[in-house]
Every structure is written in C-alpha cells, then in structure tokens.
Write a protein that holds these residues in place. Structure first.
Motif, PDB file in Angstrom:
ATOM      1  N   LEU A 193     -38.024 -47.409  44.793  1.00 28.34           N
ATOM      2  CA  LEU A 193     -38.258 -46.424  43.747  1.00 28.34           C
ATOM      3  C   LEU A 193     -38.246 -45.009  44.290  1.00 28.34           C
ATOM      4  N   GLY A 194     -37.984 -44.061  43.415  1.00 29.99           N
ATOM      5  CA  GLY A 194     -38.128 -42.662  43.759  1.00 29.99           C
ATOM      6  C   GLY A 194     -39.603 -42.273  43.797  1.00 29.99           C
ATOM      7  N   PRO A 195     -39.906 -41.012  44.111  1.00 30.06           N
ATOM      8  CA  PRO A 195     -41.310 -40.586  44.255  1.00 30.06           C
ATOM      9  C   PRO A 195     -42.121 -40.688  42.974  1.00 30.06           C
ATOM     10  N   LYS A 196     -41.454 -40.752  41.822  1.00 30.00           N
ATOM     11  CA  LYS A 196     -42.173 -40.878  40.554  1.00 30.00           C
ATOM     12  C   LYS A 196     -41.819 -42.173  39.813  1.00 30.00           C
ATOM     13  N   GLY A 197     -41.044 -43.025  40.451  1.00 28.04           N
ATOM     14  CA  GLY A 197     -40.580 -44.232  39.784  1.00 28.04           C
ATOM     15  C   GLY A 197     -41.627 -45.328  39.705  1.00 28.04           C
ATOM     16  N   HIS A 218     -32.533 -47.739  44.024  1.00 29.52           N
ATOM     17  CA  HIS A 218     -31.395 -47.556  44.929  1.00 29.52           C
ATOM     18  C   HIS A 218     -31.896 -47.084  46.286  1.00 29.52           C
ATOM     19  N   VAL A 219     -31.010 -47.160  47.266  1.00 28.34           N
ATOM     20  CA  VAL A 219     -31.307 -46.690  48.615  1.00 28.34           C
ATOM     21  C   VAL A 219     -30.063 -46.010  49.163  1.00 28.34           C
ATOM     22  N   GLY A 220     -30.263 -45.029  50.031  1.00 27.91           N
ATOM     23  CA  GLY A 220     -29.149 -44.353  50.674  1.00 27.91           C
ATOM     24  C   GLY A 220     -28.766 -45.012  51.987  1.00 27.91           C
ATOM     25  N   ALA A 221     -27.541 -44.758  52.420  1.00 31.09           N
ATOM     26  CA  ALA A 221     -27.050 -45.349  53.669  1.00 31.09           C
ATOM     27  C   ALA A 221     -27.917 -44.959  54.857  1.00 31.09           C
ATOM     28  N   ASN A 222     -28.442 -43.733  54.866  1.00 34.02           N
ATOM     29  CA  ASN A 222     -29.234 -43.299  56.011  1.00 34.02           C
ATOM     30  C   ASN A 222     -30.480 -44.163  56.192  1.00 34.02           C
TER      31      ASN A 222
END
Length: 456
Positions: free
Chosen positions: A330-334, A342-346
C-alpha cells in the motif's frame, strides 16, 4: 579499479609468481600502464602450484612486461613486479621462454626504465582483461600450498565436469579463474536444492499449496493440520507425475507470512506478522518431508525488505524462499481492499539483493524468489527488475482468478515484455475459478509449462 593482489607460489624459499585482479572490460589503462591479459576462463584444466611457469601458462595469455626473479636475493625483483603490476617469473631458461610466449619485454629489478623502455615516472594502472566478459573478480586467490591450480567453468553448477572436480576434493585449496565464488562454494559443499540439483526451478516444477496455518479462510494450506498438509501436497504432486511422467515435480508450501489487515496493528502498517514460532512447525515438517517453503509477504504500508529481514532466521534455512505480493503493498495512506497495490522495481531489487547476499554469505542452495502479478501496474518499471542473481531463481507468478478465458488473457498480457531469465507461475483457485482447471488441463493448456503451480 579493484585493488590488485598477488598469488605467491613457492619453490624452496623463492616466491616466484605475481598476478593481479581484474579491472573493467575495455578500460583503457593508458600509455604508461603495463597490461596483463588473462587466459580464457571457460573450460576445465589444472596446473601444479609449485611450477610457476606452468601456472603462468595456465593463467595468462599475454603480458606487456615481466620481471625475472633471481634465485638469490629475490625480494627486490618481486617488489618491482608488484609495483608495476606485471608477472614475476624465475630467471631461468623456462622463465625466459615463458616471457617470450607472453610477448613481454623483460624488466630488471634495478633498471626502472626496463630494457629499452621509456622511463616510467608515475604509478601504472595494471589491467587484466578477460577475453570474454570479466567476472567481478577474475581471479579468486587462495593459499594453495601443495595443491593444484584449478580452472573451472564460470558457473560449475552448469558444467558437470567442473562440479565433479570440485566435489572430488571439497576442502582442498583452489584458485579458480572466471568462476563465480558462490557457485563454487555451493558445489563444494554439495548444497543442493530440494528435489536435487543446484537450481531451485531449472528442470523442475514446484507444485504448491497456498495459505496460512491458522485456518481455511486464506487458502488450502490452512484447511488441515501439518501432517495432513504434507500428505495432501504429496498426493497433488503424484497427480502431476501421472499426467507428465517425464517431468520432475517437487512439492511446495507457499505460506502467507505477513497478512494484509483491516486495522493498523502494532506496526501501524495494516499488515499482521505471524510469529516465527507459529511458522516453525510447518517449516520443520516441510524440511523433513522434502518440501520447498516459500514465505509470502503482504506488507501493507511497510516495505518488502523491512518485512523480509524480520524472517531472516527462516530464510537462512536451505529449503525456504521468498514471495512478494504487490497486491497488498500500500501507499502511505492506503488501506487493504481499497485498490490493488503496487511496487517499484527499485524496492524489488533491494529485496532480491538482500536475499541473494544472505544466500551467498551462508552458501545456501539457490532460493526461489517469487513476484506475484496479475495487473501490469502491480510491478512498476518491471523491465528494470534484476533477474541475474545466481543465488536466486526469479519467478513471476500470474495469480489472477476467474474463468479460464479470463485467466489465459491475463497470462498472455503479463508475459509480454518480461525481464530476461524469469520463470513463470500459475495459480488455480479452488473456489473462485469458474471452473478451475484440473491437473491434466493445467499441464496441457498452460504454456510454457510453469515452474510454479499453486493452489489456493
């Protein structure tokens, strides 16, 4: 530039051979630099450690210069060779013949300009360039004693003669040219994966039951106790072996380890941890029964790496791999179930790098590293995801649910433009698929055949 090191092979009291570590491929060492070119690292060969000329033939293809070392008072010549970064050979007829083979001019210890060379007024930058792509450390230096120098394949796990040679004397001294240190260590330790061999999924298919040991709400793995789960997954594997007798199937448990939660919980991240002690009975039983374990993370507002580190004690076990489930990242408010995460490659790469380093440090068998994905947006910048860690077998698990037509549509979309060298996973939902493919249908219709087939 890697700092150079030197290999010292002794004949009596005289130390005779100096050689260096690799620099980057194609790096221009400059007009004032001596150069040394390593022999092709592929193949299988050996040379006696005490014979410095033989070692030079074994290790080196060419050199711009060498220093000849006299039997009496050799230290000045050795220091000179080390300063210049060139081989030091015995001042004998074989030594001079080897210098000629290398195409090298001979430098004297007391002649800084060398034989007819221009004066060298500042430190040189020695370079060893592999004829192929150099490994991060071209030469792995060991205290050889009376042992042989051994040149093995870049990855001895893929080269049976190299593996046989390493297993013949697993504790013997070794200098390997071009071989990956991790691969050498696991072969010497005979650290094979569950089901045999050096690779977690290569040449085999994992058949997994997915869920949480607390109960059936999260998947089939929680529908029965530990002993019954072992029996059930073995029965499932037997069905696949009957459907495809020539294939190699291995049982697996994919255990939801951190569970996306409706409330913040003690960590404030909407992700409930399962205590290691609560997972150990299932993990222990799996190890005893020859079953792969995959720890599945649903991190909420936390990061995958943060949570993976909390389960390091389990991930250090030879049969335990890791799965990342971006649906629940989750995002910071999800909050869970508001939208697909979702997630980023980094973040994926930071997690895989940590897991690879852990596996390398402890010379563990290769681990399966699973990325769940049923929407393209779930893994952002997926083309940047690293799949080249020799310690890991990366599998993209296409875990959508619904009708066969919808699932095959998702399968096709997710497989487009995938990173190189990934394996594939397919999930059958016992209750949600309409209808669920049976064993025969899964094997016949899902192509390429998945490295991981999971039941939830």
């Amino acid at each position: 530039m890697h700092p150079f090191r030197h290999l010292l092979a002794a004949t009596g009291a005289v130390v005779l051979l100096t050689t260096l570590l690799a620099a980057c491929e194609g790096e221009d060492s400059g007009p004032d630099a001596e150069t040394v070119r390593a022999a092709e690292p592929a193949g299988l060969a050996a040379a006696p450690a005490g014979d410095v000329v033989a070692a030079s033939r074994f290790l080196l293809e060419s050199a711009s210069a060498v220093v000849l070392v006299p039997a009496e008072e050799p230290q000045a010549a050795l220091d000179r060779a080390l300063d210049l970064g060139v081989p030091a050979l015995p001042d004998t007829e074989p030594g001079r013949a080897e210098a000629k083979r290398l195409g090298a001019r001979i430098l004297a210890a007391d002649d800084p300009a060398g034989a007819g060379a221009d004066p060298i007024e500042r430190a040189v930058r020695p370079t060893i360039a592999a004829t192929g792509k150099p490994s991060p450390e071209l030469l792995a230096i060991a205290d050889l004693g009376d042992a042989d120098l051994v040149r093995i394949a870049t990855d001895p796990r893929r080269h049976a003669p190299s593996a046989k040679l390493l297993r013949r004397d697993p504790d013997g001294a070794l200098l390997s040219l071009g071989a990956d240190d991790y691969a050498v260590r696991v072969v010497r330790a005979d650290a094979q994966t569950v089901g045999g061999g050096w690779f977690a999924t290569r040449g085999k298919h994992l058949v997994a039951m997915y869920g949480h040991p607390s109960g059936p709400a999260l998947g089939v793995l929680g529908e029965q106790g530990t002993k019954a789960s072992v029996a059930r997954v073995r029965k499932l594997v037997r069905k696949y072996r009957k459907a495809a007798p020539d294939e190699h199937f291995v049982p697996a448990f994919e255990i939801i380890t951190t569970v996306a939660a409706a409330d913040k919980g003690p960590h404030g991240d909407y992700s409930a941890r399962t205590e290691v002690s609560d997972l150990e009975p299932l993990v222990d039983a799996a190890e005893k029964a020859g079953i792969v374990v995959i720890l599945d993370l649903q991190p909420g507002r936390s990061s995958f790496l943060t949570q993976a580190k909390e389960y390091e004690s389990l991930l250090r076990r030879p049969h335990v791999g890791l799965a990342l489930d971006p649906e629940w990242r989750l995002g910071p408010k999800g909050k869970p179930l508001q939208r697909i995460g979702h997630v980023g490659a980094n973040e994926v790469n930071r997690t895989s790098a940590w897991l690879a380093a852990l596996t390398r440090k402890h010379a563990l068998p290769q681990k399966v590293f699973v990325l769940h994905q049923f929407q393209t947006q779930m893994i952002r910048n997926r083309d940047r995801v690293r799949t080249d860690h020799p310690e890991l077998s990366t599998v993209i698990h296409v875990d959508g649910q619904g009708s066969p037509g919808a699932k095959f549509g998702t399968w096709g979309v997710i497989r487009e433009d995938a990173p190189a060298s990934v394996g594939w996973g397919w999930k059958n939902f016992v209750d949600e698929d309409e209808p669920m493919l049976d064993v025969s249908q899964t094997w016949r219709r899902v192509r390429p055949h998945p490295e991981l087939i999971t039941y939830q």
